[in-house]
Motif scaffolding. Structure first.
Motif, short mmCIF file in Angstrom:
data_model
loop_
_atom_site.label_atom_id
_atom_site.label_comp_id
_atom_site.label_asym_id
_atom_site.label_seq_id
_atom_site.Cartn_x
_atom_site.Cartn_y
_atom_site.Cartn_z
N VAL A 1 0.83 -1.20 0.00
CA VAL A 1 0.00 0.00 0.00
C VAL A 1 0.86 1.25 0.00
O VAL A 1 0.59 2.22 -0.71
N TYR A 2 1.94 1.24 0.80
CA TYR A 2 2.82 2.40 0.86
C TYR A 2 3.40 2.73 -0.51
O TYR A 2 3.34 3.87 -0.98
N TRP B 1 0.44 2.53 -3.90
CA TRP B 1 -0.48 3.67 -3.91
C TRP B 1 0.28 4.99 -3.98
O TRP B 1 -0.20 5.95 -4.56
N TYR C 1 -4.92 -3.42 0.62
CA TYR C 1 -5.66 -2.52 1.51
C TYR C 1 -6.82 -3.25 2.20
O TYR C 1 -7.04 -3.09 3.40
N TYR D 1 -0.81 5.07 5.90
CA TYR D 1 -0.58 5.27 4.47
C TYR D 1 -0.83 6.71 4.06
O TYR D 1 -0.27 7.20 3.08
N ASN E 1 2.31 7.66 1.71
CA ASN E 1 2.08 7.83 0.26
C ASN E 1 2.62 9.14 -0.28
O ASN E 1 3.29 9.17 -1.34
#
Length: 306
Positions: free
Chosen positions: A24-25, A28, A248, A263, A267
């Motif tokens: 996710v880091y 995204w 996620y 996140y 992000n």
């Protein structure tokens, strides 16, 4: 990106946990740069619509083939509402905003989603006063926003500051995403994967006629898109929509909300590093200061939720 409300496991496997967090880091965080690449020479709403129609069809088809029950009419309606808020409006505004500001700045503004969530939940949805730490984070975050979007010499042909146009679009997208996120647990939705597929399909279907009416495209313009735009869309379909969402949704079921919400400030850092390294984006010292202050605010809001 979808909002998922599910029970949290008390003891998830640490390797799986961190693998999904890193997914996710990084994935995204990279989507902002690839949206920029995808829309450099193609109309943004058209390309976002194509992205979601493809990824939504894949997710919906996979869910049905693996035995997920057919959604009810009420679940279709609820998914449509969330899809329009999160994808048609929020990501549509983001894709247009990136035409006016660097993708890394859009990511930083997108990282301020907790500011919108906190404010809306306070004045409307939850009617719950935030903690003092969260309120301090809100104030600091607003200072950071001011420094980030303070007008400079970047003007459009009409004399309007381009940064302000980009900020307004991203802010509207953030507002819509926050409304959709807060509505999600209040609506009747099917299982996560098929719900995400429906949201993407309907979100793309709403954007398509808007694009055909406002942008210089036809239904078949995708066949004339440059390779860079096509490759970027494929990346966003696979890594942004399918793999990123799967990570996620797993975290939503197995990680604490505080850990998952990190996140929001990882992000933007990833997006800034990628934008300055690969997209040639340049930040002023004022923007860097604003970004740092805004991220401090987001961290305080996140910690204040405990």
């Amino acid at each position: 990106m979808q909002a998922v409300s599910s029970p949290v496991s008390t003891n998830p496997n640490r390797v799986t946990l961190w693998a999904n967090l890193i997914s996710v880091y990084i994935l995204w965080g990279s989507t902002y740069m690839f949206i920029h690449f995808m829309t450099e020479r193609m109309p943004p709403l058209y390309m976002i619509s194509a992205r979601y129609l493809v990824s939504g069809s894949i997710l919906y088809g996979y869910a049905r083939l693996t035995g997920t029950p057919r959604p009810t009419l009420a679940e279709w309606k609820s998914s449509a509402i969330i899809g329009v808020l999160l994808l048609s409006i929020a990501n549509g505004c983001l894709s247009m905003g990136i035409q006016y500001i660097p993708s890394s700045m859009a990511a930083l503004l997108g990282g301020l989603l907790p500011v919108f969530l906190l404010s809306l939940n306070w004045v409307s949805f939850g009617r719950k006063r935030p903690s003092n730490m969260a309120l301090a984070g809100l104030a600091i975050g607003l200072v950071g926003i001011f420094l980030l979007v303070k007008p400079d010499k970047m003007q459009t042909t009409s004399g309007i500051d381009a940064k302000l146009i980009g900020f307004a679009l991203v802010a509207l997208g953030n507002f819509s995403w926050a409304v959709g996120t807060l509505l999600t647990p209040r609506l009747s939705l099917p299982s996560a994967t098929i719900s995400s597929g429906i949201q993407m399909i309907l979100g793309g279907l709403v954007l398509l006629p808007v694009s055909l009416a406002l942008e210089p495209v036809t239904l078949f313009s995708i066949f004339h898109a440059p390779p860079k735009a096509i490759y970027s869309m494929i990346y966003l379909v696979i890594f942004g929509s399918i793999i990123g969402f799967s990570s996620y949704s797993w975290l939503a079921r197995n990680a604490s909300p505080q850990l998952l919400s990190t996140y929001a400030f990882v992000n933007p850092v990833v997006a800034m590093l990628l934008g300055t390294t690969f997209a040639g984006e340049v930040f002023s010292s004022q923007s860097f200061l604003g970004a740092a202050i805004a991220l401090v605010g987001v961290v305080l809001i996140t910690l204040g939720r405990k």
